[in-house]
Design an enzyme around this catalytic site. Structure first.
Site, PDB file in Angstrom:
ATOM      1  N   CYS A   1       0.678  -1.914   7.941  1.00 47.62           N
ATOM      2  CA  CYS A   1       1.191  -3.066   7.922  1.00 47.62           C
ATOM      3  C   CYS A   1       2.168  -3.219   9.170  1.00 47.62           C
ATOM      4  O   CYS A   1       3.114  -2.560   9.303  1.00 47.62           O
ATOM      5  CB  CYS A   1       1.804  -3.761   6.865  1.00 47.62           C
ATOM      6  SG  CYS A   1       2.593  -5.327   6.943  1.00 47.62           S
ATOM      7  N   GLU A   2       2.048  -4.593  10.301  1.00 47.83           N
ATOM      8  CA  GLU A   2       2.759  -4.342  11.237  1.00 47.83           C
ATOM      9  C   GLU A   2       4.060  -4.914  10.888  1.00 47.83           C
ATOM     10  O   GLU A   2       5.116  -4.870  11.817  1.00 47.83           O
ATOM     11  CB  GLU A   2       2.195  -5.015  12.409  1.00 47.83           C
ATOM     12  CG  GLU A   2       1.874  -6.644  12.069  1.00 47.83           C
ATOM     13  CD  GLU A   2       1.363  -7.267  13.404  1.00 47.83           C
ATOM     14  OE1 GLU A   2       1.635  -8.557  13.460  1.00 47.83           O
ATOM     15  OE2 GLU A   2       0.579  -6.761  14.245  1.00 47.83           O
ATOM     16  N   HIS A   3       4.206  -5.536   9.749  1.00 45.24           N
ATOM     17  CA  HIS A   3       5.625  -6.122   9.359  1.00 45.24           C
ATOM     18  C   HIS A   3       6.546  -5.239   8.931  1.00 45.24           C
ATOM     19  O   HIS A   3       7.834  -5.276   9.214  1.00 45.24           O
ATOM     20  CB  HIS A   3       5.298  -7.429   8.273  1.00 45.24           C
ATOM     21  CG  HIS A   3       4.355  -8.496   8.919  1.00 45.24           C
ATOM     22  ND1 HIS A   3       3.440  -9.071   8.218  1.00 45.24           N
ATOM     23  CD2 HIS A   3       4.344  -8.975  10.142  1.00 45.24           C
ATOM     24  CE1 HIS A   3       2.825  -9.910   8.909  1.00 45.24           C
ATOM     25  NE2 HIS A   3       3.285 -10.098  10.239  1.00 45.24           N
ATOM     26  N   HIS A   4       6.182  -4.309   8.022  1.00 45.13           N
ATOM     27  CA  HIS A   4       6.876  -3.243   7.280  1.00 45.13           C
ATOM     28  C   HIS A   4       6.558  -1.771   7.682  1.00 45.13           C
ATOM     29  O   HIS A   4       7.300  -0.917   7.101  1.00 45.13           O
ATOM     30  CB  HIS A   4       7.000  -3.523   5.839  1.00 45.13           C
ATOM     31  CG  HIS A   4       7.278  -4.848   5.252  1.00 45.13           C
ATOM     32  ND1 HIS A   4       6.509  -6.053   4.910  1.00 45.13           N
ATOM     33  CD2 HIS A   4       8.418  -5.475   5.073  1.00 45.13           C
ATOM     34  CE1 HIS A   4       6.876  -6.991   4.829  1.00 45.13           C
ATOM     35  NE2 HIS A   4       8.228  -6.840   4.730  1.00 45.13           N
TER      36      HIS A   4
ATOM     37  N   HIS B   1      -2.160  -3.800  -0.277  1.00 40.57           N
ATOM     38  CA  HIS B   1      -1.148  -3.694   0.679  1.00 40.57           C
ATOM     39  C   HIS B   1       0.042  -3.188  -0.286  1.00 40.57           C
ATOM     40  O   HIS B   1       0.631  -3.567  -1.284  1.00 40.57           O
ATOM     41  CB  HIS B   1      -0.778  -5.050   1.247  1.00 40.57           C
ATOM     42  CG  HIS B   1      -1.820  -5.497   2.208  1.00 40.57           C
ATOM     43  ND1 HIS B   1      -1.755  -5.479   3.393  1.00 40.57           N
ATOM     44  CD2 HIS B   1      -3.078  -5.953   1.690  1.00 40.57           C
ATOM     45  CE1 HIS B   1      -2.774  -5.871   3.667  1.00 40.57           C
ATOM     46  NE2 HIS B   1      -3.598  -6.271   3.128  1.00 40.57           N
TER      47      HIS B   1
ATOM     48  N   GLN C   1      -4.284  -7.778   8.001  1.00 35.78           N
ATOM     49  CA  GLN C   1      -5.696  -7.538   7.804  1.00 35.78           C
ATOM     50  C   GLN C   1      -6.383  -8.766   8.465  1.00 35.78           C
ATOM     51  O   GLN C   1      -7.572  -8.428   8.588  1.00 35.78           O
ATOM     52  CB  GLN C   1      -5.738  -7.640   6.288  1.00 35.78           C
ATOM     53  CG  GLN C   1      -7.073  -7.477   5.675  1.00 35.78           C
ATOM     54  CD  GLN C   1      -7.175  -7.576   4.268  1.00 35.78           C
ATOM     55  OE1 GLN C   1      -6.071  -6.888   3.358  1.00 35.78           O
ATOM     56  NE2 GLN C   1      -8.140  -8.092   3.539  1.00 35.78           N
TER      57      GLN C   1
ATOM     58  N   CYS D   1       3.179  -2.626   0.941  1.00 36.65           N
ATOM     59  CA  CYS D   1       4.256  -3.860   1.319  1.00 36.65           C
ATOM     60  C   CYS D   1       4.336  -4.718  -0.054  1.00 36.65           C
ATOM     61  O   CYS D   1       5.500  -5.246  -0.331  1.00 36.65           O
ATOM     62  CB  CYS D   1       4.227  -4.498   2.326  1.00 36.65           C
ATOM     63  SG  CYS D   1       2.829  -5.420   2.781  1.00 36.65           S
TER      64      CYS D   1
END
Length: 202
Positions: free
Chosen positions: A93-96, A162, A134, A164
């Site tokens: 995941c590019e956020h976490h 996920h 995703q 996260c």
């Protein structure tokens, strides 16, 4: 790594940190987490993490047109749906920067040629080995297949869990996220969509 892959701009090779800088960043994170990067069990961790990241994010080193260039036209007039389902993948995941994993189901309706079956899994691997969402990954795979094959239609469905969501925040294990992208005839035909769904879900 390539400066530009597909339609997204990435760092130019000259701007990519060195191995030493990457290892120093890992030592900083170890200290920030509250541990000692000089203790025996962590001495080689920065080198291992840098090596692992090079493998986990190898998708920045390739372009989809490089792996989807060759098609086969001698298929005795076959023009029905080609589907490969349950293509397993792992991404981040590019956020976490926490992993997510699952399976992709891909289908297309040939126009003038077909793709080698193993090649259908390669764009999944390519895009999974990047920092991702995703939704973006689903769209990128479909677009790459559509641009390379020029088929009558393409559909990509991804089912993923996920970490996260499972390891932090709401901490709900086992929840699946499903995303789809329909292109061409699949976008226009509810019948083709239903048939794909039936085959993809078994």
């Amino acid at each position: 790594m390539d400066a530009i892959v597909n339609d997204t701009e990435f760092l130019a090779p000259a701007d990519i940190p060195t191995q030493e800088e990457a290892e120093a960043a890992v030592r900083t994170l170890i200290r920030w987490a509250g541990d000692d990067p000089t203790r025996e069990g962590l001495l080689d961790t920065p080198k291992r993490v840098a090596k692992a990241y090079r493998e986990l994010f190898a998708g920045y080193d390739a372009a989809p047109e490089d792996i989807l260039a060759r098609t086969f036209s001698d298929v005795a007039g076959y023009s029905d749906m080609v589907i490969v389902r349950d293509i397993a993948f792992h991404s981040h995941c590019e956020h976490h920067m926490v992993p997510f994993h699952g399976v992709a189901h891909i289908a297309y309706l040939p126009e003038s040629g077909v793709l080698g079956l193993s090649k259908m899994a390669r764009p999944v691997d390519l895009y999974a080995r990047r920092l991702q969402t995703q939704e973006t990954m689903t769209s990128q795979i479909a677009k790459a297949l559509d641009e390379s094959l020029r088929p009558e239609g393409v559909v990509v469905m991804i089912e993923a869990e996920h970490m996260c969501m499972a390891m932090r925040g709401i901490q709900k294990q086992g929840a699946k996220t499903i995303t789809t992208t329909f292109i061409g005839r699949f976008e226009r035909s509810a019948q083709d969509q239903s048939r794909f769904m039936m085959l993809a879900r078994g």
